[in-house]
Write a protein that holds these residues in place. Sequence first.
Motif, PDB file in Angstrom:
ATOM      1  N   UNK A 261       0.833  -1.201   0.000  1.00 26.81           N
ATOM      2  CA  UNK A 261       0.000   0.000   0.000  1.00 26.81           C
ATOM      3  C   UNK A 261       0.871   1.257   0.000  1.00 26.81           C
TER       4      UNK A 261
ATOM      5  N   UNK B 117      -9.670  -4.516  18.288  1.00 24.23           N
ATOM      6  CA  UNK B 117      -9.036  -5.129  17.124  1.00 24.23           C
ATOM      7  C   UNK B 117      -7.822  -5.947  17.564  1.00 24.23           C
TER       8      UNK B 117
ATOM      9  N   UNK C 171       1.946   9.526   4.191  1.00 26.09           N
ATOM     10  CA  UNK C 171       1.019   8.400   4.308  1.00 26.09           C
ATOM     11  C   UNK C 171       0.239   8.549   5.612  1.00 26.09           C
ATOM     12  N   UNK C 172      -1.105   8.506   5.541  1.00 23.98           N
ATOM     13  CA  UNK C 172      -1.900   8.775   6.743  1.00 23.98           C
ATOM     14  C   UNK C 172      -1.620   7.781   7.861  1.00 23.98           C
ATOM     15  N   UNK C 173      -1.729   8.262   9.104  1.00 23.97           N
ATOM     16  CA  UNK C 173      -1.500   7.398  10.259  1.00 23.97           C
ATOM     17  C   UNK C 173      -2.495   6.242  10.309  1.00 23.97           C
ATOM     18  N   UNK C 174      -3.647   6.412   9.685  1.00 26.63           N
ATOM     19  CA  UNK C 174      -4.669   5.368   9.731  1.00 26.63           C
ATOM     20  C   UNK C 174      -4.181   4.062   9.124  1.00 26.63           C
ATOM     21  N   UNK C 175      -3.100   4.145   8.330  1.00 31.25           N
ATOM     22  CA  UNK C 175      -2.567   2.924   7.720  1.00 31.25           C
ATOM     23  C   UNK C 175      -2.287   1.864   8.782  1.00 31.25           C
TER      24      UNK C 175
ATOM     25  N   UNK D  44      -3.862   1.251  11.573  1.00 29.79           N
ATOM     26  CA  UNK D  44      -5.101   0.549  11.922  1.00 29.79           C
ATOM     27  C   UNK D  44      -5.508  -0.414  10.818  1.00 29.79           C
ATOM     28  N   UNK D  45      -5.338   0.042   9.578  1.00 24.14           N
ATOM     29  CA  UNK D  45      -5.728  -0.825   8.460  1.00 24.14           C
ATOM     30  C   UNK D  45      -4.893  -2.105   8.475  1.00 24.14           C
TER      31      UNK D  45
ATOM     32  N   UNK E 114      -6.239  -4.298  11.193  1.00 25.65           N
ATOM     33  CA  UNK E 114      -7.539  -4.869  10.818  1.00 25.65           C
ATOM     34  C   UNK E 114      -7.357  -6.014   9.834  1.00 25.65           C
TER      35      UNK E 114
ATOM     36  N   UNK F  68      -6.363  -9.078  11.577  1.00 22.80           N
ATOM     37  CA  UNK F  68      -7.474  -9.769  12.235  1.00 22.80           C
ATOM     38  C   UNK F  68      -8.211 -10.642  11.231  1.00 22.80           C
ATOM     39  N   UNK F  69      -8.483 -10.080  10.052  1.00 24.05           N
ATOM     40  CA  UNK F  69      -9.215 -10.850   9.055  1.00 24.05           C
ATOM     41  C   UNK F  69      -8.416 -12.086   8.646  1.00 24.05           C
TER      42      UNK F  69
END
Lengths: 348, 303
Positions: free
Chosen positions: A29, A280, A315-319, A321-322, A325, A328-329
């Motif tokens: 990503x 998570x 690159x956003x910090x949300x990466x 969490x992604x 996540x 987990x999947x």
Amino acid sequence: MKHSFAREHRDLIIIILSFGFSLVLGGVFIALYGADPLAAYASMIRGALGDGDAVLVTLARAVPIVLATMSIAVAFNGGMWNIGAEGQLFLGAFAAAWVGIDLGFLPGPLLTVLGLALGMGAAMFWAWMPARLSLDKGLNIVVLTIMCNSIAILFTTWLATGPYAGARANSGTTDRIAEAMRLPHFHAFGTLNWGIFIAAAAVLLVALWMIASVAGYEWRCCRMNATFAGYAGIDARSRRMQAMMASAALAGLAGALLVVGDHYRFLTTLSPGYTWTGMILAMMTADRPVAGIAAALIYAVMSSGALEMELATDIPTELVSVIVCCAVLFVTAGVAVADRLANRIRED
Amino acid sequence: MDLLRATLRMAAPLLYAALGGAWTQQTGILNIGQEGAMLLASFFAILGNYHLGGWIAGVACAVAASLAYNLLFGLLCVTLRSNVWVVGMTLNVLADNVVMILMKYFFHTKGGFRDPSIVPMPEVSLSFLPDWLDGLSIAVWGAFAVLAVMLWIDRNTVFGMRLKGAGNNEEALASAGVSPARMRYRTLLVNGVLVGIAGAYLSTSYLLAFVSGMSAGRGWIAVAAVIFGDGRLGWTVVGVFLFGLAQAAGIELQSHGFSSHLTLMLPYLLVIVALVAKQWRLPGRLHAPGRKTPHSGESHTKR
């Protein structure tokens, strides 16, 4: 048995592989975003652990995340889907702030203890209601706790913008708590404080409780099958309520420590979703306490360093969490596939 | 009348999501990923609307995103038989974060996005309609059309019976030559389309902007309506309008000087009250014997 090691630690292996695979996916990503994955990850590590101050900031960040992870893990491990930890955290935080504002005349150490205790108590009260309705009336605990989240967050927001709004009105913060109540910060740059030891003690206590006590064993039984646990002579109802209370206490403690140790006031933006992150992480590690603590620490490093990464590579910090996540999947899918393969081999 | 009109506007997105969710619930999957799907769809509606031009492109993008999300849910929960709670909650959080990243990528902001070039969904205005019904979004009317069609299919067709078969007794359905897994996928696809429209309605009709976290628990209220109705469309719709009314009343009370933070609590409080009241009146109805929900065992987290 030839594969006994692999079989015994199957879930742990799946967890580690899934996490590694998600990191690679995150790297892909990052590359799509037009940055160098290795350099981005390196900037992440540097940002989190580059120097002494950075380490202390990262540690401060880890406190609520580890508490939240443990809070969710102990609830899920006991078969209680406590999705309401966010609301419990907010109520706990406000309760602690209330002690510091309205009871500020009390002597210092008493104030701190009272604030933390009341924070945990408020959170436990807020968890007790949905837990009771779920255990005794069979209502869906996920929906109940989600609704309780919204109510608690709106309620504390109202308090902090209405009756308890600070001198800087409408900014969504209360006045600062009494000086004597505050846990002093270790250094000028960050908010790391004595709370980390309180948190560590609480987390270790609950982890030990989960791993090495009768209660922990019975919680796992309740998770697997509450009805069967009942047949085996376990008081499933009170065990599950106990798990929920332990979970709420940790969530409340996380909120109270943020007020007493970090911000010295209640803010409506107190938590950027700590308990969602915790959930998570707990799910990624299949509610295992030690693995959960490890994952929470890794997450704290990643999310602390992500700010540096966002500055360096946009690159956003949300990466972060992604990535978690996705892990987990992968874990749930991996365990499901492994279960079916195992069944197939047994049937053959 | 204003309150009634506001209720219709509030209930429309809930209705789409609850109807889709009710069908997946009938096949034995309580779809708790609705919140994330709705948020994702709201974002993609704005994205399609802004970049491709026109509300139809927006709705198409929203539906596509929501379909992809629901297919992923199906892949994990139906095909791989993972735990629905784990998958649903993870997808909710994932959608939240993915939207943030896409926001930053496409619009270079993380808060919200609003632009005058966004085309709203058309409004239905006919001269013979009374004032309070005039000028409602096409999506509101669409919700009622979907409701009518789904009610008819649910009651009168083989497909409707098979849905219940997949939830109540999948072995019987399988021995009748119908794959329960395929039925589950079909309901997830229907749900994907419906939630996509709901999300598009929120961002390109109700608000004309994307704000982070704009689904604001609506997906969860829809899930609560599904649980309230136990998968039966009639009761689910009752739940939807009850909760829609509470939302509308909350906003109405705000204009009478009550704090918005307090009035916004109304629908959430009502959900709890409604679920408790239903359970008291119909003891054991939600967990009636014979209703096997293999993929949504309420407290088993066996992995």
